[in-house]
Design a protein around this motif. Sequence first.
Motif, PDB file in Angstrom:
ATOM      1  N   TRP A  23     -12.035  46.353  47.121  1.00 54.95           N
ATOM      2  CA  TRP A  23     -10.678  46.172  46.619  1.00 54.95           C
ATOM      3  C   TRP A  23     -10.504  44.784  46.015  1.00 54.95           C
ATOM      4  O   TRP A  23     -11.093  43.796  46.488  1.00 54.95           O
ATOM      5  N   THR A  24      -9.672  44.681  44.992  1.00 56.12           N
ATOM      6  CA  THR A  24      -9.327  43.373  44.433  1.00 56.12           C
ATOM      7  C   THR A  24      -8.074  42.780  45.077  1.00 56.12           C
ATOM      8  O   THR A  24      -7.777  41.598  44.884  1.00 56.12           O
ATOM      9  N   ALA A  25      -7.361  43.579  45.876  1.00 52.66           N
ATOM     10  CA  ALA A  25      -6.122  43.100  46.498  1.00 52.66           C
ATOM     11  C   ALA A  25      -6.307  41.844  47.340  1.00 52.66           C
ATOM     12  O   ALA A  25      -5.454  40.941  47.290  1.00 52.66           O
ATOM     13  N   PRO A  26      -7.377  41.723  48.142  1.00 55.56           N
ATOM     14  CA  PRO A  26      -7.496  40.497  48.952  1.00 55.56           C
ATOM     15  C   PRO A  26      -7.528  39.221  48.118  1.00 55.56           C
ATOM     16  O   PRO A  26      -7.079  38.170  48.588  1.00 55.56           O
ATOM     17  N   ASP A  27      -8.057  39.280  46.916  1.00 55.68           N
ATOM     18  CA  ASP A  27      -8.103  38.101  46.055  1.00 55.68           C
ATOM     19  C   ASP A  27      -6.821  37.919  45.248  1.00 55.68           C
ATOM     20  O   ASP A  27      -6.421  36.786  44.968  1.00 55.68           O
ATOM     21  N   ARG A  28      -6.168  39.015  44.889  1.00 53.38           N
ATOM     22  CA  ARG A  28      -5.044  38.937  43.967  1.00 53.38           C
ATOM     23  C   ARG A  28      -3.694  38.788  44.668  1.00 53.38           C
ATOM     24  O   ARG A  28      -2.786  38.147  44.136  1.00 53.38           O
ATOM     25  N   PHE A  29      -3.528  39.401  45.827  1.00 54.94           N
ATOM     26  CA  PHE A  29      -2.206  39.432  46.447  1.00 54.94           C
ATOM     27  C   PHE A  29      -1.894  38.118  47.150  1.00 54.94           C
ATOM     28  O   PHE A  29      -2.674  37.632  47.970  1.00 54.94           O
ATOM     29  N   ASP A  30      -0.757  37.547  46.838  1.00 53.92           N
ATOM     30  CA  ASP A  30      -0.159  36.464  47.605  1.00 53.92           C
ATOM     31  C   ASP A  30       1.346  36.501  47.327  1.00 53.92           C
ATOM     32  O   ASP A  30       1.834  37.381  46.597  1.00 53.92           O
ATOM     33  N   TYR A  31       2.091  35.598  47.910  1.00 55.19           N
ATOM     34  CA  TYR A  31       3.542  35.606  47.732  1.00 55.19           C
ATOM     35  C   TYR A  31       3.912  35.562  46.251  1.00 55.19           C
ATOM     36  O   TYR A  31       4.797  36.288  45.793  1.00 55.19           O
ATOM     37  N   TRP A  32       3.216  34.713  45.488  1.00 53.54           N
ATOM     38  CA  TRP A  32       3.558  34.523  44.084  1.00 53.54           C
ATOM     39  C   TRP A  32       3.241  35.770  43.266  1.00 53.54           C
ATOM     40  O   TRP A  32       3.958  36.066  42.302  1.00 53.54           O
ATOM     41  N   PHE A  33       2.196  36.499  43.648  1.00 53.78           N
ATOM     42  CA  PHE A  33       1.880  37.758  42.967  1.00 53.78           C
ATOM     43  C   PHE A  33       3.054  38.730  43.086  1.00 53.78           C
ATOM     44  O   PHE A  33       3.489  39.322  42.097  1.00 53.78           O
ATOM     45  N   PHE A  34       3.560  38.890  44.304  1.00 54.30           N
ATOM     46  CA  PHE A  34       4.671  39.821  44.509  1.00 54.30           C
ATOM     47  C   PHE A  34       5.942  39.330  43.814  1.00 54.30           C
ATOM     48  O   PHE A  34       6.708  40.129  43.265  1.00 54.30           O
ATOM     49  N   GLN A  35       6.160  38.026  43.820  1.00 52.27           N
ATOM     50  CA  GLN A  35       7.339  37.496  43.140  1.00 52.27           C
ATOM     51  C   GLN A  35       7.274  37.803  41.649  1.00 52.27           C
ATOM     52  O   GLN A  35       8.258  38.259  41.044  1.00 52.27           O
ATOM     53  N   ARG A  36       6.122  37.563  41.015  1.00 51.88           N
ATOM     54  CA  ARG A  36       5.971  37.866  39.590  1.00 51.88           C
ATOM     55  C   ARG A  36       6.114  39.357  39.325  1.00 51.88           C
ATOM     56  O   ARG A  36       6.728  39.775  38.332  1.00 51.88           O
ATOM     57  N   LEU A  37       5.538  40.172  40.212  1.00 50.45           N
ATOM     58  CA  LEU A  37       5.596  41.615  40.039  1.00 50.45           C
ATOM     59  C   LEU A  37       7.039  42.114  40.036  1.00 50.45           C
ATOM     60  O   LEU A  37       7.440  42.909  39.170  1.00 50.45           O
ATOM     61  N   GLU A  77      15.756  39.222  47.682  1.00 46.78           N
ATOM     62  CA  GLU A  77      16.131  37.982  48.355  1.00 46.78           C
ATOM     63  C   GLU A  77      14.929  37.357  49.046  1.00 46.78           C
ATOM     64  O   GLU A  77      14.750  36.135  49.013  1.00 46.78           O
ATOM     65  N   ALA A  78      14.077  38.188  49.658  1.00 48.53           N
ATOM     66  CA  ALA A  78      12.896  37.671  50.361  1.00 48.53           C
ATOM     67  C   ALA A  78      11.900  37.033  49.398  1.00 48.53           C
ATOM     68  O   ALA A  78      11.150  36.129  49.794  1.00 48.53           O
ATOM     69  N   LEU A  79      11.882  37.498  48.155  1.00 48.47           N
ATOM     70  CA  LEU A  79      10.946  36.960  47.166  1.00 48.47           C
ATOM     71  C   LEU A  79      11.584  35.870  46.307  1.00 48.47           C
ATOM     72  O   LEU A  79      11.109  35.586  45.212  1.00 48.47           O
ATOM     73  N   ASP A  80      12.613  35.246  46.814  1.00 55.60           N
ATOM     74  CA  ASP A  80      13.294  34.175  46.095  1.00 55.60           C
ATOM     75  C   ASP A  80      13.330  32.897  46.920  1.00 55.60           C
ATOM     76  O   ASP A  80      14.273  32.106  46.838  1.00 55.60           O
ATOM     77  N   LEU A  81      12.288  32.679  47.723  1.00 54.84           N
ATOM     78  CA  LEU A  81      12.243  31.494  48.584  1.00 54.84           C
ATOM     79  C   LEU A  81      11.831  30.258  47.793  1.00 54.84           C
ATOM     80  O   LEU A  81      11.070  30.350  46.821  1.00 54.84           O
ATOM     81  N   PRO A  82      12.287  29.068  48.204  1.00 54.45           N
ATOM     82  CA  PRO A  82      11.795  27.846  47.576  1.00 54.45           C
ATOM     83  C   PRO A  82      10.318  27.636  47.895  1.00 54.45           C
ATOM     84  O   PRO A  82       9.848  28.021  48.974  1.00 54.45           O
ATOM     85  N   PRO A  83       9.565  27.047  46.973  1.00 51.62           N
ATOM     86  CA  PRO A  83       8.123  26.873  47.181  1.00 51.62           C
ATOM     87  C   PRO A  83       7.762  26.187  48.485  1.00 51.62           C
ATOM     88  O   PRO A  83       6.768  26.536  49.124  1.00 51.62           O
ATOM     89  N   VAL A 120       7.774  28.748  51.193  1.00 49.83           N
ATOM     90  CA  VAL A 120       6.633  29.664  51.037  1.00 49.83           C
ATOM     91  C   VAL A 120       5.379  29.030  51.625  1.00 49.83           C
ATOM     92  O   VAL A 120       4.580  29.700  52.292  1.00 49.83           O
ATOM     93  N   ARG A 121       5.210  27.741  51.406  1.00 48.94           N
ATOM     94  CA  ARG A 121       4.007  27.029  51.856  1.00 48.94           C
ATOM     95  C   ARG A 121       4.086  26.582  53.308  1.00 48.94           C
ATOM     96  O   ARG A 121       3.164  25.947  53.818  1.00 48.94           O
ATOM     97  N   TYR A 122       5.190  26.897  53.993  1.00 46.27           N
ATOM     98  CA  TYR A 122       5.363  26.494  55.399  1.00 46.27           C
ATOM     99  C   TYR A 122       5.297  24.975  55.564  1.00 46.27           C
ATOM    100  O   TYR A 122       4.718  24.460  56.520  1.00 46.27           O
ATOM    101  N   GLU A 123       5.910  24.250  54.645  1.00 46.95           N
ATOM    102  CA  GLU A 123       5.916  22.803  54.780  1.00 46.95           C
ATOM    103  C   GLU A 123       6.771  22.405  55.986  1.00 46.95           C
ATOM    104  O   GLU A 123       7.693  23.124  56.376  1.00 46.95           O
TER     105      GLU A 123
END
Length: 241
Positions: free
Chosen positions: A62-76, A103-109, A112-115
């Motif tokens: 599968w290519t999902a492990p390399d492609r999927f992250d928070y930003w992928f879903f936000q762009r999608l 709303e869940a995909l509209d978090l500040p960076p 998202v990075r757990y700063e």
Amino acid sequence: RVPEVFGIRVYKAFRPPESCGFCREISTGTVPRLANISPEEFSRRYAYRGGPVIVTDATTNWTAPDRFDYWFFQRLYDTHGRGPRAERCQFFPYATGFRNILEALDLPPARVRYEPGTEPWYFGWSNCDPAIVKVLREHYDRPYFLPPDSENNAIDWVFMGGPGLGAHMHVDNVRLPSWQSQLKGAKEWILAPPPECLYQCEFLSVVVQTGETIVLDTNKWYHKTNVLPGPISITVGAEYD
């Protein structure tokens, strides 16, 4: 108030009692871990016995492990999912307070990075929009080990979030057994038998690592999940018949 039995919230108060054969001989140390298993053998030995079973090699191609992250879903969802359909898909906010996937995909960076100083997050959702499903399934497929006569559900689930969070203890109200593949991170599953089987079956703790797939009947097993320390956890899954 939802009643509790030995700390387990009983959501299916009026469901018929389960036969305890599905869990009676399973312990944490005996959960099968399989690789390179044929669909025929999986069907015969594991597919419809209630689980849990771990398959370690289902995501290899599968290519999902390399492609999927928070930003992928936000762009999608920015591209395909900003219409009313996205808000109608089933959404699991857990403890976040989010109202829907948009709303869940509209978090500040920083969040998202757990700063340091930001709030943790974990949520899940189903994909009921055909345009979204089409894009996602370009990156993963029906797991190779599923029985040859089974059909994958048309609606897939995604769960995503950071360490220390996860789903509360619950039992599902879906029709069929299901699979869930760990694309990133690692997650502990705490499994409890239904109340009528508490004196015959054990509580289980199963860790699903990156690249592994857990298969079980979440209509029978009460379950909660904990994202383990490390990367953000991303899983995909579906029912199968």
